[in-house]
Design a protein around this motif. Structure first.
Motif, PDB file in Angstrom:
ATOM      1  N   PRO A 147       0.831  -1.213   0.000  1.00  0.00           N
ATOM      2  CA  PRO A 147       0.000   0.000   0.000  1.00  0.00           C
ATOM      3  C   PRO A 147       0.864   1.262   0.000  1.00  0.00           C
ATOM      4  O   PRO A 147       0.803   2.062   0.931  1.00  0.00           O
ATOM      5  N   VAL A 148       1.717   1.408  -1.021  1.00  0.00           N
ATOM      6  CA  VAL A 148       2.590   2.580  -1.061  1.00  0.00           C
ATOM      7  C   VAL A 148       2.127   3.561  -2.134  1.00  0.00           C
ATOM      8  O   VAL A 148       1.472   3.184  -3.098  1.00  0.00           O
ATOM      9  N   ASP A 149       2.489   4.837  -1.928  1.00  0.00           N
ATOM     10  CA  ASP A 149       2.081   5.915  -2.828  1.00  0.00           C
ATOM     11  C   ASP A 149       3.202   6.353  -3.748  1.00  0.00           C
ATOM     12  O   ASP A 149       2.941   6.934  -4.797  1.00  0.00           O
ATOM     13  N   ALA A 150       4.448   6.127  -3.305  1.00  0.00           N
ATOM     14  CA  ALA A 150       5.571   6.682  -4.064  1.00  0.00           C
ATOM     15  C   ALA A 150       6.813   5.809  -3.990  1.00  0.00           C
ATOM     16  O   ALA A 150       7.014   5.053  -3.040  1.00  0.00           O
ATOM     17  N   LEU A 151       7.656   5.943  -5.014  1.00  0.00           N
ATOM     18  CA  LEU A 151       8.982   5.319  -5.025  1.00  0.00           C
ATOM     19  C   LEU A 151      10.002   6.437  -5.075  1.00  0.00           C
ATOM     20  O   LEU A 151       9.847   7.392  -5.830  1.00  0.00           O
ATOM     21  N   LYS A 152      11.068   6.297  -4.273  1.00  0.00           N
ATOM     22  CA  LYS A 152      12.175   7.243  -4.357  1.00  0.00           C
ATOM     23  C   LYS A 152      13.334   6.528  -5.034  1.00  0.00           C
ATOM     24  O   LYS A 152      13.907   5.583  -4.479  1.00  0.00           O
ATOM     25  N   ILE A 153      13.671   6.976  -6.235  1.00  0.00           N
ATOM     26  CA  ILE A 153      14.767   6.348  -6.985  1.00  0.00           C
ATOM     27  C   ILE A 153      16.073   6.612  -6.245  1.00  0.00           C
ATOM     28  O   ILE A 153      16.393   7.766  -5.919  1.00  0.00           O
ATOM     29  N   ASP A 154      16.823   5.570  -5.979  1.00  0.00           N
ATOM     30  CA  ASP A 154      18.050   5.732  -5.207  1.00  0.00           C
ATOM     31  C   ASP A 154      19.015   6.710  -5.880  1.00  0.00           C
ATOM     32  O   ASP A 154      19.151   6.737  -7.104  1.00  0.00           O
ATOM     33  N   GLN A 155      19.706   7.470  -5.038  1.00  0.00           N
ATOM     34  CA  GLN A 155      20.581   8.512  -5.571  1.00  0.00           C
ATOM     35  C   GLN A 155      21.753   7.969  -6.383  1.00  0.00           C
ATOM     36  O   GLN A 155      22.305   8.704  -7.205  1.00  0.00           O
ATOM     37  N   SER A 156      22.121   6.725  -6.224  1.00  0.00           N
ATOM     38  CA  SER A 156      23.224   6.178  -7.022  1.00  0.00           C
ATOM     39  C   SER A 156      22.851   6.186  -8.514  1.00  0.00           C
ATOM     40  O   SER A 156      23.690   6.475  -9.365  1.00  0.00           O
ATOM     41  N   PHE A 157      21.592   5.888  -8.829  1.00  0.00           N
ATOM     42  CA  PHE A 157      21.146   5.910 -10.236  1.00  0.00           C
ATOM     43  C   PHE A 157      21.052   7.351 -10.737  1.00  0.00           C
ATOM     44  O   PHE A 157      21.430   7.661 -11.857  1.00  0.00           O
ATOM     45  N   VAL A 158      20.523   8.211  -9.870  1.00  0.00           N
ATOM     46  CA  VAL A 158      20.308   9.608 -10.261  1.00  0.00           C
ATOM     47  C   VAL A 158      21.650  10.310 -10.476  1.00  0.00           C
ATOM     48  O   VAL A 158      21.845  11.008 -11.477  1.00  0.00           O
ATOM     49  N   ALA A 159      22.594  10.068  -9.555  1.00  0.00           N
ATOM     50  CA  ALA A 159      23.906  10.717  -9.667  1.00  0.00           C
ATOM     51  C   ALA A 159      24.624  10.280 -10.936  1.00  0.00           C
ATOM     52  O   ALA A 159      25.345  11.062 -11.558  1.00  0.00           O
ATOM     53  N   GLY A 160      24.411   9.037 -11.349  1.00  0.00           N
ATOM     54  CA  GLY A 160      25.138   8.517 -12.508  1.00  0.00           C
ATOM     55  C   GLY A 160      24.482   8.782 -13.844  1.00  0.00           C
ATOM     56  O   GLY A 160      25.094   8.552 -14.887  1.00  0.00           O
ATOM     57  N   MET A 161      23.235   9.265 -13.834  1.00  0.00           N
ATOM     58  CA  MET A 161      22.473   9.262 -15.091  1.00  0.00           C
ATOM     59  C   MET A 161      22.961  10.234 -16.165  1.00  0.00           C
ATOM     60  O   MET A 161      22.806   9.958 -17.357  1.00  0.00           O
TER      61      MET A 161
END
Ligand code: C2E
Ligand code: MG
Ligand code: MG
Ligand code: MG
Length: 281
Positions: free
Chosen positions: A200-214
């Motif tokens: 029953p979750v509303d959101a996902l927080k994409i881990d910063q390792s993926f975001v930093a590398g994108m």
């Protein structure tokens, strides 16, 4: 190996060290005293809307409450050096209740500056195994008169996987209060996608390792794009954490990511800075 300590016998956990049982107990005692003596404080990091029309794009969505230990001799200590010790003991119960109470009170104050602004709190595995926790969260919301929809609780996949059946009971009870739930550090655990759609979750927080590398890595971009698409297919909001550059922000914008958080948008800081940040918008 002994943990590093100062002349007063204070041991501070360093994840790279294997801390002796004795040092661990010493630090746990220090942390218990720190809670009793009011040495913890919350810093707030802003989150902004990346989606929506021109009007709402870039608008404040809320803040994440991140704890710090104002140590009398050692100064400000980051959570990575003491949360691991707190969360393996029962101290996590009064500790998280303190964080929830402070964060809810702060969010209630911020309504006067920016109505509808939300607040997120990190919750540990043991909190989800405590049947009393949902009721205590409700008590805090009532005490401060805050709409439950403005509180978001962040849990990691591993915190859920520690005891999925009991965690699921707690998540359902929390969700029934109207509180928002999000999966933190998404992509670093290994919960199956089949399981995800039953939470029953509303959101996902994409881990910063993926975001930093994108920005520099096409594979990372593909992962981030997939997580955003999957989230939307499942009807979930998607939040990117660890946005450090304009380039990364623009990429996420283009991919339809809903919410952004990171040093480029704002660093975690005291409530007075959060107030100033809101007033600037
Ligand atoms: P988290 O919940 O994933 O929080 C995000 C962490 O990334 C925070 O570190 C934040 O300061 C940092 N961060 C944010 N934007 C950027 C960025 O653009 N670049 C980089 N490199 N880092 C960024 P912080 O404050 O040191 O917290 C670390 C972790 O400690 C948190 O990770 C969370 O797991 C835990 N934590 C913090 N406060 C609490 C709390 O009250 N309770 C519990 N149980 N855990 C907490
Ligand atoms: Mg978090
Ligand atoms: Mg995270
Ligand atoms: Mg984390």
């Amino acid at each position: 190996r002994r943990a590093k300590r100062d002349g007063l016998g204070i041991a501070v956990f360093n994840p790279q060290d294997s801390v002796s049982v004795q040092d661990h107990l010493l630090l746990r005692g220090e942390l218990r005293a720190a809670l009793a003596q009011g040495q913890f404080l919350l810093h707030l990091q802003p989150k902004i809307f990346l989606n929506g029309g021109e009007q709402t794009r870039g608008a404040p969505m809320g803040f994440e409450a991140l704890v710090r230990w104002q140590h009398p001799e050692q100064g400000l200590i980051p959570p990575g050096r003491f949360i691991p010790v707190i969360e393996v003991s029962d101290l996590i119960h009064p500790f998280t209740l303190w964080v929830v109470d402070q964060a809810v009170a702060c969010c209630a104050r911020l309504q006067a500056i920016h109505p509808g602004v939300g607040m997120a709190v990190n919750v540990s595995a043991r909190n989800l195994l405590d049947g009393a926790f949902p009721r205590q969260v409700l008590d805090a919301l009532r005490r401060h008169g805050l709409d439950p929809a403005l509180l978001e609780l962040e849990v990691t996949e591993s915190a859920i996987m520690a005891d999925p059946a009991r965690a699921l009971d707690s998540l359902h009870a929390l969700h029934a209060l109207g509180v928002r739930l999000s999966i933190d550090d998404f992509g670093t655990g290994y919960s199956s996608f089949a399981y995800l759609h039953r939470l029953p979750v509303d959101a996902l927080k994409i881990d910063q390792s993926f975001v930093a590398g994108m920005a520099a890595d096409a594979d990372m971009r593909a992962i981030v794009r997939s997580i955003i698409e999957m989230s939307h297919t499942l009807g979930l909001t998607v939040i990117a954490e660890g946005i450090e550059t304009r380039e990364t922000l623009d990429l996420l914008w283009g991919m339809g990511c809903d919410v952004g958080q990171g040093y480029f948008i704002g660093r975690p800081a005291a409530e007075s800075s959060a107030v100033a940040w809101l007033r600037d918008r």
